[in-house]
Design a protein around this motif. Sequence first.
Motif, PDB file in Angstrom:
ATOM      1  N   SER A  66       0.828  -1.205   0.000  1.00  0.00           N
ATOM      2  CA  SER A  66       0.000   0.000   0.000  1.00  0.00           C
ATOM      3  C   SER A  66       0.859   1.251   0.000  1.00  0.00           C
ATOM      4  O   SER A  66       2.052   1.218   0.283  1.00  0.00           O
ATOM      5  N   MET A  67       0.199   2.358  -0.331  1.00  0.00           N
ATOM      6  CA  MET A  67       0.873   3.650  -0.391  1.00  0.00           C
ATOM      7  C   MET A  67      -0.004   4.682   0.311  1.00  0.00           C
ATOM      8  O   MET A  67      -1.184   4.823  -0.009  1.00  0.00           O
ATOM      9  N   ALA A  68       0.586   5.386   1.272  1.00  0.00           N
ATOM     10  CA  ALA A  68      -0.127   6.446   1.981  1.00  0.00           C
ATOM     11  C   ALA A  68       0.056   7.768   1.246  1.00  0.00           C
ATOM     12  O   ALA A  68       1.008   7.942   0.487  1.00  0.00           O
ATOM     13  N   SER A  69      -0.858   8.671   1.486  1.00  0.00           N
ATOM     14  CA  SER A  69      -0.756   9.995   0.892  1.00  0.00           C
ATOM     15  C   SER A  69      -1.417  11.016   1.804  1.00  0.00           C
ATOM     16  O   SER A  69      -2.542  10.819   2.249  1.00  0.00           O
ATOM     17  N   GLY A  70      -0.704  12.085   2.061  1.00  0.00           N
ATOM     18  CA  GLY A  70      -1.285  13.178   2.825  1.00  0.00           C
ATOM     19  C   GLY A  70      -1.761  14.296   1.901  1.00  0.00           C
ATOM     20  O   GLY A  70      -2.164  15.358   2.359  1.00  0.00           O
ATOM     21  N   GLY A  71      -1.703  14.035   0.598  1.00  0.00           N
ATOM     22  CA  GLY A  71      -2.045  15.063  -0.379  1.00  0.00           C
ATOM     23  C   GLY A  71      -3.441  15.625  -0.246  1.00  0.00           C
ATOM     24  O   GLY A  71      -3.676  16.792  -0.539  1.00  0.00           O
ATOM     25  N   GLY A  72      -4.362  14.804   0.227  1.00  0.00           N
ATOM     26  CA  GLY A  72      -5.741  15.261   0.372  1.00  0.00           C
ATOM     27  C   GLY A  72      -5.929  16.342   1.419  1.00  0.00           C
ATOM     28  O   GLY A  72      -6.898  17.097   1.374  1.00  0.00           O
TER      29      GLY A  72
END
Length: 108
Positions: A66-72
Motif C-alpha cells: 500500500s501507499m499512503a498519501s497526505g495530499g488530500g
Amino acid sequence: MLKSISAWAFDPARPLDEVFALAKENGFPAVEVAIAVDGPITPQSTEDDCKRILEQAAKAGVVIPSMASGGGWSLPISCTDEATRRKGIDFIASSLRVANRGSVDTIL
C-alpha cells in the motif's frame, strides 16, 4: 493478512532501503510507502524510480502492499477554490499512475 508498518513511522530523512531493512529486522514483512510532493516517491516518480524502490524492498525481504498519501489534506478535492481542487485531482491521478508503476494495489 500481512503485518505492515508505515514508512511514516520512521525518520523522514531515512532512505527507503534502510526503512525496508529495519522493518524486516523488526518483524514486518511489508512496508506502506508514502507519496508526497517531496520525498523518495512523488507524483513525478518514473517507472525506473518505482522499479528501483521495488528492488530495494525485495532485497530487504519485504513487500509494498500500500501507499499512503497526505495530499488530500493540503490539496482537497472538495475545496471551493477551483485551482486547489484541480491540483488535488491532478495529485490523485498522478498517485494512481505511480501506484500502478509500483504494483501497489491500495492507496490510503
